[in-house]
Structures are given as C-alpha cells and as structure tokens.
Design an enzyme around this catalytic site. Structure first.
Site, short mmCIF file in Angstrom:
data_model
loop_
_atom_site.label_atom_id
_atom_site.label_comp_id
_atom_site.label_asym_id
_atom_site.label_seq_id
_atom_site.Cartn_x
_atom_site.Cartn_y
_atom_site.Cartn_z
N SER A 266 73.65 -12.61 -0.23
CA SER A 266 75.06 -13.01 -0.06
C SER A 266 75.61 -13.26 1.32
O SER A 266 76.21 -14.11 1.64
CB SER A 266 75.83 -12.15 -0.46
OG SER A 266 75.79 -11.99 -1.88
N THR B 77 77.54 -13.96 -6.62
CA THR B 77 77.50 -15.57 -7.23
C THR B 77 76.11 -15.90 -6.61
O THR B 77 75.62 -16.58 -7.52
CB THR B 77 78.70 -16.13 -6.30
OG1 THR B 77 79.94 -15.69 -6.65
CG2 THR B 77 78.67 -17.45 -6.50
N ASN C 209 80.35 -10.19 8.95
CA ASN C 209 79.84 -11.31 8.10
C ASN C 209 81.07 -12.14 7.68
O ASN C 209 82.15 -11.92 8.41
CB ASN C 209 79.02 -10.74 6.85
CG ASN C 209 80.29 -10.13 5.99
OD1 ASN C 209 81.00 -9.25 6.36
ND2 ASN C 209 80.07 -10.33 4.80
N ALA D 297 86.90 -12.44 -5.28
CA ALA D 297 87.82 -13.35 -5.92
C ALA D 297 86.86 -14.30 -6.92
O ALA D 297 87.59 -14.85 -7.95
CB ALA D 297 88.33 -14.23 -4.78
N GLY D 298 85.68 -14.54 -6.53
CA GLY D 298 84.92 -15.58 -7.68
C GLY D 298 84.54 -14.64 -8.92
O GLY D 298 84.89 -15.09 -10.10
N THR D 299 83.76 -13.41 -8.81
CA THR D 299 83.10 -12.88 -10.03
C THR D 299 84.24 -12.13 -10.72
O THR D 299 84.23 -12.18 -12.10
CB THR D 299 82.18 -11.83 -9.37
OG1 THR D 299 82.74 -10.97 -8.52
CG2 THR D 299 80.94 -12.55 -8.80
N CYS E 248 83.29 -12.04 5.52
CA CYS E 248 84.25 -11.39 4.70
C CYS E 248 84.75 -9.94 5.59
O CYS E 248 85.48 -9.07 5.15
CB CYS E 248 84.39 -11.02 3.27
SG CYS E 248 84.29 -12.99 2.49
N GLU F 245 83.10 -7.19 5.73
CA GLU F 245 82.76 -5.80 5.00
C GLU F 245 81.40 -5.46 5.51
O GLU F 245 80.92 -4.45 5.02
CB GLU F 245 82.99 -5.93 3.53
CG GLU F 245 81.83 -6.25 2.80
CD GLU F 245 81.78 -8.05 2.72
OE1 GLU F 245 80.89 -8.55 2.16
OE2 GLU F 245 82.41 -8.52 3.54
#
Length: 767
Positions: free
Chosen positions: A191, A176, A392, A580-582, A394, A396
C-alpha cells in the site's frame, strides 16, 4: 422491456430516496447486486476460463486443484448470513464493489465481472497458497488455531476456508491493492512506499523522479517523498514539485485507482516558503495533484513557545547536511552551531513562518504536520544519525527510507464485527458488548494475511530490500459505530477506556502472533531485529512511559522473554490509516474518526450517491424522522429533547478538537507507527490563525507523531440536499416483486421479507 432494464429503472427511482429512506437504500443495493449477478461469473470453471489468463500460474493451479471444493465454499457463502448482510448494505457499497474492486470484464465481447464470492475466493487462494508455501506461517497458523480456538487445520483446503471466512465476512478488510490485485500476475500488493531520493544535482533529480518514483506510481500505490535535500544551481523547488505533479497526473489519466504523492520537507529548508505556496489557490501554477507535509523539529516549537517574535534560521541542505540526520538535543546543538557560524541563507520570525504554515493549511487542508522528535523517539530502533523526517501518503507510516525504499503492507479490522448482542445489529439497544476474543481472532488473521502479501514481488529492487523489515500496518474502521452501539458518546470516559483497551489488545496480539511465527514456526526474525528495541525487551508503550491496563503484566513479561529468545517476524504492527475506500464496502465509519456526518454524499465522475450514516438512521424513531430530516441529521442543531436522544451521533465537527487530540495521545502508546489524525474544525475556529496554532502546539506537547494529517473545515452554510422526500409506494412494490426472484434462489432458512439487519454505516491510495 428486459429484466435488466426494469431493474436499472427501479434502481434509478429508488436511489434518489436512498438518503433518508433506509428501505429504499437497502432495496436499491440489493437490486444492483442482482443486476450485476446477471453479468458476473457463476462457477469456478467459468471463472477460470475468463480470468485464468490474468492469474499467477500457481494461484490458477491451486484453484484448479480445488475447483469443486471452492465452488462449494462459494455456494455456501451465497446462502450465508454474511452474504445477505453484504448485499443489504445499500447502494453505495454495491456500486463500489463493482466499479473499484472486483476484476472487470476482460473484453466487451465477453462482459463478465468477477462475482463477489469469486472475488473473495481469489484473495483467499492467494493468502492460502503463500501461507502453505511459507512453512513458518503455515505451522504457526495451524498451532494458534488449535491452541486458541480449538480448530484443527489439517489440509490445504482448510487453510483456504480459514482465509475465505475471515475475508468474506469482512471481519478483516484487506487493503485496496490486495483486493484489486491479489493473485493477479505481475501486480503489486503493497500500500505504501517512502523514498528519500538524491536531489542535489539536475541529473540525480531526474534520475530519482523518473527512475525511482515512476515505477512506484505505476504499481498504483501511494508514495511519500522526502524533498528536504533539494538543493542545486539556484533552481526553485516548485519546479521539482511540478515534475512530480505531472507524473501523478499522467498515471491518474483514465485510471480506476488514483494514486498520489506526499512530498515532505523540514521547516529549516531555505525554500520552505516556496514549498508552502506550491498548492495555494491563488498560485496559477499550483500543484493540484500532490499532497504536502512538513517535518517540524522540537526546537521550532520550543522557540515559538518561548518567543514567537524570535528568529528562525533557514539553511541550504548542502550547507547543513547533518540537520536531516539528527533529532532532539543533537539537532538543537547542530542548528545552533550552524547559526553561530552564520551558515544560514536567511532568517524569518518564528511567528511569520508559523503564519505561512497555517495560511496554507486553512486554504488547502495541508501540509501534514509531523513531529521529528516523536517520529524518531518512538521508532523501533534508535535513529540518531539517520533520523526519520518524512512519512507516507497519509502520514501514518513511520519508516526510515534513506538506504532503500520503505515499504508497508496494510489491513484493517472492522471493529463493529466484534460486537456481541442479542439485538445487534438490528437496533441500538445500548446492551451490545465488545468481544475482545473476536478482536484477537481478527488481529491474528490480519497478521497472517499481511505476511502472505509481503511475499508478493515488489515493483523495484529497492522496495524488495525494504520488505525485508516486514513492516505491517494493522488499522481499523468503525470505531465510532462501536461507541454508539454501546451507548457511548465518542469522547465519553467509557469510550476512552474502551478505545485504549482496543488498541492495547491489537498491539499485544499482533506482536504475540508475529513472535510465534519465530518461536513456533521457526521463522527468521525480520532484517534488523538485533538493533531493535524489542530485542532488548522494550515495547512501544514503554517509550511513552505508559502502563498497559487490559493485558496482564505477566503476559507482557512472558512475551518479552519469548521475543528475546526467538525474535519477532515483523518490525512494525499497528498503523491507523484512513479507510475511506474499504469502509465504503461495509458501511461503517472511516478509521478511528468520529462520524463525519449523518448525511453526506459520494461524488464520482458518473454520479452522486447519497451516503447516510445507517447506524444513526436505523435508530431514528419514526416520530423524529421529520425533525431529523429538517436539520439534515445535524444533531447539534436539533431541539434539546431530540438532540439529547441522539447525543451519541454527534459528528467530528461537534466535538472539541483538543479533546480529540488528547484521545489520540491515549491510544498512541499502542500505535507503534502513527495515526492519520485529521483536525475537524468549523469556520469559527479558523477565523484567526491562533486557534490552529494552539492545536499544533498542543499536538507537540502531547507527543503525537502525526500532529495533523488533514484539516477539514465545516462550512457554516450548506447546500440543500436534493432528493425525493416521499417515494412512490408502487416503486417499492415493483422492486420487492423483482427481489422475490432473488429470495427464491436461497434456501428457506435464508429467506427474509425484511431488510438485512447489518446495514451500518476520496482518495483510496492507501486503503
């Protein structure tokens, strides 16, 4: 009425049926694109006059120098199959492009959006320019294109076209921050950030939160914060969390792109219970805007397995400074020494702490649970003495942020784009084949895209230092779509083998491409390469005692020799983040997860839009549609003959959570960072703490780095999904008449009366 008003009214009428009526969904999406075309840039000349002042001078100059050629590329794209597919993905992807990703109008007086072809051109121009300016990237790109794909690249414009094709076809989806800000002056493209601030005095805490954290949040990225060292003056850690929470709320006020912070703490901290209560719904002073994570040493799990009623000791970090730095056996020895010397603040039973953890998870969906031993054991260098104890936003990304701000740049591969079939994507024929060569092409491109973005400025000097490790996180989305298109259930043996092979190929290709930036492009290895395990010929899978299955061992050995001789450009390669966004832009499933639902919705502060699983919906036989709708798309609830027919479309809640965790452990040797592993549970699963406790222990035994990213609990009852059951055929006819204008704008070879065949089917701070 004006044409804009007519189209808007048609969209409003169509989208209420966009859930179960595939045609209504596609038409409403196409109409919305047509509506936005009327207020979007048309030519590069117009684009530069409107958005040129926003762009970095060298990117603007690049676009100006190749204005005519870029115009031609954009015109070709408008008439392409890829663009047709994009415009036919439905109303939700269409909305997301314009409300989140393309550059919005700069002024109300001149209200032009960045058009989608120009949106891709901006990103491609940024990647191309940075690649051209970085000789190692350029030379390697030219070399691998000729060697692997027999494509000659001789000009700067050909480099631009390379990036434009990969990005505009959505074979590779940029993160994003890249989509929103690539080429825009003064913007951050990373990110993820991770910091381990000093929190042992009031002054250092204020300095860290307002001096280190604030600039990172201002850059619109997700941040992981290690708060394990919080300790001074008897202050409650909840006060510190409230400070962080307030900052997040400030930056999210009237912001298009929400950001957040995940705070991490180790479970031996004397304020662990205060930490766990910070988000509980019964807490009137709860921190709603941040996320939480706990780092659990292997000793805790082993002691729990041995005797849940045994004691677990809690320490003030000032009295136990070495506990944060150690993991494994060394941690155990230090912990037991501190206990024997009675340095602890208090003791609790292992069972009570485990219950507090599970209680918070069930009520809030978090904290994330990461394994301290797995995080460190499988890291790219030996971390004993400076152990990793956080991640981070999320969970990962696995990095060590002690001396600087850890930074990671992301991209993800759209896996369904790697399917080959004469019928795909028109129908689920079960004859689709996965094209590994296309996957390799995509991963190569992702390596060049991410490395081009790594060259962007960082929001702080500490983050600039962190970028010297050139950490990449290449993920994926649409894995569940791949399985169902090939006729596999998510947990079938065939899908297990394909799953493993996909991520082995991704890891191998990423490492190989990165090493060739050093061997072919003469690039310098990343900072810290000499201390890395790769420098000694140890691949990530070797730390798991795994053996590659798809890539021949002789190729691994050849790559190993090449790395020892020339080095590798990046320190890390694969990270399976949520998308979820992309993934909303392509219509495919989020990340590596099973289908979340065959019918759901996305709610914003403006509206609710139905989000059907189009891969499922396009394969529903006409005679089954009424039954499928009656059960809300829930395959597990349908009559046996119908559910058998659609068994490949079971959702994540229908599959055994233990089996999903075991699947994660199978791909784990090829994921050198981590996986945002969500647990999908039912209300029945969480009626007692035992089930979730057993899952956490299983994750520990499997050696997962991220044992749990988020816990989603499916409610037994569902609200009725309100939508129009039968759309007025006159509405569709009116819409088709309007869309006929759009068809006239295309060459004859691209005209179609049918809907586009490529119609597959939160927080966006990481992706």
């Amino acid at each position: 009425m004006s044409q804009e008003t007519i189209i808007s009214n048609l969209i409003d009428m169509l989208k209420v049926s966009a859930g179960w009526d595939r045609e209504a969904n596609e038409i409403s999406g196409r109409l919305f694109h047509k509506l936005m075309d009327m207020s979007s840039t048309e030519t590069i000349s117009q684009y530069m006059s409107l958005f040129g002042p926003l762009l970095e001078p060298h990117i603007l100059e690049f676009i100006q120098n190749y204005e005519q050629e870029i115009d031609e590329v954009c015109l070709e794209y408008r008439a392409s199959y890829d663009f047709m597919c994009l415009r036919n993905c439905g109303i939700l992807p269409a909305k997301r492009f314009y409300d989140t990703y393309v550059l919005p109008p700069r002024t109300e007086m001149n209200g032009k959006y960045e058009s989608i072809p120009h949106f891709f051109a901006r990103i491609a121009a940024y990647c191309a320019w940075n690649c051209i300016m970085c000789e190692p990237l350029k030379d390697t790109l030219v070399y691998v294109q000729k060697r692997d794909w027999n494509v000659e690249i001789k000009t700067d414009m050909q480099i631009f076209k390379y990036f434009y094709k990969v990005i505009s076809s959505q074979l590779v989806c940029c993160a994003t921050p890249v989509m929103r800000s690539a080429g825009v002056a003064g913007e951050n493209l990373s990110s993820c950030f991770i910091i381990a601030p000093t929190l042992d005095t009031e002054k250092s805490t204020i300095s860290s939160i307002f001096g280190e954290l604030a600039p990172l949040l201002a850059s619109r990225s997700g941040v992981g914060v290690d708060v394990t060292k919080f300790s001074f003056g008897g202050k409650n850690i909840h006060s510190c969390l409230k400070l962080i929470n307030a900052q997040v709320e400030f930056f999210n006020d009237k912001s298009v792109r929400p950001v957040s912070v995940a705070t991490y703490i180790e479970v031996w901290h004397c304020q662990i219970h205060e930490f766990l209560s910070a988000k509980l719904p019964e807490n009137p002073d709860r921190c709603n805007s941040i996320f939480q994570g706990v780092c659990v040493p292997s000793l805790f799990f082993k002691m729990y397995e041995s005797d849940p009623n045994g004691l677990w000791y809690l320490f003030d970090p000032q009295d136990a400074p070495n506990l944060t730095r150690l993991y494994g056996l060394e941690f155990e020895e230090e912990y037991l020494r501190l206990v024997s010397e009675k340095k602890y603040k208090q003791s609790v039973t292992l069972k009570s702490l485990m219950f507090s953890l599970i209680n918070t998870i069930i009520k809030t969906g978090s904290p994330y649970v990461i394994s301290k031993e797995a995080m460190n054991k499988h890291h790219w260098y030996e971390t004993q003495g400076e152990a990793i104890n956080c991640s981070n936003l999320c969970a990962e990304i696995v990095q060590q942020p002690k001396q600087f701000t850890s930074t990671c740049n992301l991209a993800n591969v759209c896996l369904p784009k790697c399917l080959n079939s004469s019928n795909f994507p028109y129908t689920c024929s079960n004859t689709a084949q996965f094209d590994f060569s296309k996957l390799e092409y995509a991963v190569q491109a992702a390596v060049f895209i991410i490395n081009a973005c790594i060259l962007s400025p960082s929001p702080t000097s500490s983050a600039t230092v962190g970028q010297r490790e050139r950490s990449m996180g290449i993920g994926c989305h649409g894995l569940a779509d791949v399985f169902s298109e090939m006729g596999y259930g998510y947990l079938d043996l065939e899908s297990e083998c394909l799953d493993r092979d996909i991520f082995e190929t991704m890891y191998y290709t990423a490492v190989k491409t990165s090493s060739e930036i050093c061997s072919v492009g003469k690039g310098q290895p990343f900072a810290g390469f000499r201390k890395s395990k790769l420098a000694h010929g140890v691949f990530h899978w070797a730390t798991w005692d795994a053996m590659p299955q798809r890539v021949p061992m002789k190729q691994w050995i050849h790559l190993q020799d090449n790395i020892k001789k020339f080095g590798v450009f990046n320190s890390q390669f694969i990270a399976l983040m949520p998308t979820a966004g992309t993934s909303q832009l392509t219509g495919y499933t989020d990340s590596f997860y099973p289908y979340f639902a065959n019918m759901s919705s996305k709610v914003s502060n403006k509206e609710e839009i139905m989000k059907p699983n189009i891969t499922f919906l396009k394969n529903v036989k006409p005679q089954d549609l009424c039954t499928v709708r009656f059960y809300g798309g829930d395959v597990s609830m349908m009559p046996e003959d119908v559910s058998t027919r659609y068994k490949h479309f079971l959702t994540a809640f229908d599959y055994c959570p233990e089996a999903q965790m075991r699947r994660a452990s199978i791909r784990a040797p090829y994921v050198d960072q981590s996986q945002s592993l969500t647990l999908f549970l039912t209300e029945e699963n969480v009626q007692s703490a035992k089930y979730l406790k057993d899952l956490l222990l299983l994750g520990f035994r499997l050696g997962l780095k991220t044992i749990m990213y988020y816990c989603r609990v499916k409610k037994t009852t569902k609200l009725l999904q309100l939508e129009c059951l039968k759309l007025d055929e006159h509405t569709k006819k009116d819409a088709q008449i309007v869309l006929a204008d759009l068809a006239r704008e295309l060459p004859d070879s691209h005209k179609t009366e049918d809907a586009c065949p490529l119609d597959q089917s939160e927080c966006i701070a990481c992706q």
